[in-house]
Motif scaffolding. Sequence first.
Motif, PDB file in Angstrom:
ATOM      1  N   THR A 171     -11.678   3.844   4.881  1.00 39.15           N
ATOM      2  CA  THR A 171     -10.607   4.702   4.370  1.00 39.15           C
ATOM      3  C   THR A 171     -10.391   5.893   5.286  1.00 39.15           C
ATOM      4  OG1 THR A 171     -10.989   4.044   2.076  1.00 39.15           O
ATOM      5  CG2 THR A 171      -9.915   6.164   2.433  1.00 39.15           C
ATOM      6  N   ARG A 225      -8.658   4.741   8.676  1.00 41.67           N
ATOM      7  CA  ARG A 225      -7.235   4.370   8.649  1.00 41.67           C
ATOM      8  C   ARG A 225      -6.363   5.472   8.043  1.00 41.67           C
ATOM      9  NH1 ARG A 225      -9.238  -0.094   4.895  1.00 41.67           N
ATOM     10  NH2 ARG A 225      -9.245   0.873   2.848  1.00 41.67           N
ATOM     11  N   LEU A 259      -1.990   1.554  -2.888  1.00 43.94           N
ATOM     12  CA  LEU A 259      -2.245   2.310  -1.669  1.00 43.94           C
ATOM     13  C   LEU A 259      -2.174   3.785  -2.022  1.00 43.94           C
ATOM     14  CD1 LEU A 259      -1.031   1.692   1.926  1.00 43.94           C
ATOM     15  CD2 LEU A 259      -0.795   3.974   0.934  1.00 43.94           C
ATOM     16  N   LEU A 265      -7.179   1.797  -0.200  1.00 50.07           N
ATOM     17  CA  LEU A 265      -6.595   0.599  -0.769  1.00 50.07           C
ATOM     18  C   LEU A 265      -7.359   0.179  -2.017  1.00 50.07           C
ATOM     19  CD1 LEU A 265      -6.063  -1.496   2.490  1.00 50.07           C
ATOM     20  CD2 LEU A 265      -4.347  -0.148   1.253  1.00 50.07           C
ATOM     21  N   ASP A 287      -7.386  -3.406  -3.762  1.00 50.17           N
ATOM     22  CA  ASP A 287      -6.897  -4.782  -3.710  1.00 50.17           C
ATOM     23  C   ASP A 287      -7.371  -5.514  -4.966  1.00 50.17           C
ATOM     24  OD1 ASP A 287      -5.867  -7.198  -3.018  1.00 50.17           O
ATOM     25  OD2 ASP A 287      -7.203  -7.548  -1.311  1.00 50.17           O
ATOM     26  N   VAL A 308       3.194   2.668   4.951  1.00 52.31           N
ATOM     27  CA  VAL A 308       2.346   3.845   4.773  1.00 52.31           C
ATOM     28  C   VAL A 308       2.929   5.077   5.467  1.00 52.31           C
ATOM     29  CG1 VAL A 308       0.863   3.350   6.771  1.00 52.31           C
ATOM     30  CG2 VAL A 308      -0.024   4.708   4.854  1.00 52.31           C
ATOM     31  N   VAL A 347       1.048  -1.344   2.903  1.00 54.53           N
ATOM     32  CA  VAL A 347       0.437  -0.923   4.168  1.00 54.53           C
ATOM     33  C   VAL A 347       1.510  -0.748   5.237  1.00 54.53           C
ATOM     34  CG1 VAL A 347      -1.117  -1.610   6.028  1.00 54.53           C
ATOM     35  CG2 VAL A 347      -1.794  -1.962   3.642  1.00 54.53           C
ATOM     36  N   ASP A 348       2.472  -1.657   5.285  1.00 56.36           N
ATOM     37  CA  ASP A 348       3.546  -1.559   6.274  1.00 56.36           C
ATOM     38  C   ASP A 348       4.386  -0.301   6.071  1.00 56.36           C
ATOM     39  OD1 ASP A 348       2.749  -3.924   7.415  1.00 56.36           O
ATOM     40  OD2 ASP A 348       4.253  -5.154   6.383  1.00 56.36           O
ATOM     41  N   TYR A 351      -5.917   6.197   4.757  1.00 53.60           N
ATOM     42  CA  TYR A 351      -5.421   5.907   3.416  1.00 53.60           C
ATOM     43  C   TYR A 351      -6.385   4.945   2.736  1.00 53.60           C
ATOM     44  CZ  TYR A 351      -3.608   1.778   5.880  1.00 53.60           C
ATOM     45  OH  TYR A 351      -3.484   0.650   6.662  1.00 53.60           O
TER      46      TYR A 351
END
Length: 270
Positions: A203, A206, A222, A210, A212, A256, A253-254, A208
């Motif tokens: 986390t 990146r 997210l 998640l 899932d 963010v 994610v795309d 951010y």
Amino acid sequence: MQHTQRFPASAAPGTDPAEGDRLVGSDRVLAVLKELARHPDGVALDELTRVIGSPKPTVHRALAALRRAGLAGQDGRGRYLLGDEFLRMAFAHHEARPEHVRVRPLLETLAARFGETAHYAVLDGREVVYRAKADPPTGAVRLTSTVGGRNPAHATGVGKALLAHELGTLDAVRRWMGEAPLEPRTPRTRCTAEELHAELRATRERGYALDDQENESGVTCLAVCVYGTSATVPSGAVSVSALAYRTPLGALVDAVAEIREALGPLKEPF
């Protein structure tokens, strides 16, 4: 191209319909003020006159009243813009509001953009508490989360986003867990110290968090931290929680960068 809109009295709040399409008195002044807010780089008197739909001397008198109050000003090119006093009052009011109220417009923007539920939550021990929520537009399936509701921090995106800033080592994770085992909400929930530590490290890397389907089967999330009171310590976290069949985790994610941009002044400085 800057979108413009005329302000007939019938569309102006507080206007007497008997006045027809003519702005009068305070309504005209307010219409001018609202139009100034649409032009951060300033607007010429001729353009204001055209948009407001009133004679130039009338608009000029409204501007003069706003300038006397410090609510409007003029730049070096003679263009009109919001005054320093207006900005001072707006920012003072904004800063004095509780953060969950300040975050609410952001949540509504995210909910409308993704057609999913947006949350704002804070960390409280081993749990997160939801302080604000915005549902998607009418007609979409909505989540059952409630303002004031709680969930285990280790199983949620908002929780992991905030824990990543507090628990930097495996030992810190173990101390936070203590003797009480973590609750497995779904078969995907990370419940051991080693699993949670690895997830918090990812986390941080990146930027951010998640979820899932770890807190609820069929729901992904997210989350990013918000910084309402400090530039370095998060005051809470914002998330987009989605039904997996409708908005796959990869789609969040795309997006963010778009989610971060929506945070505006509450986003973490990079």
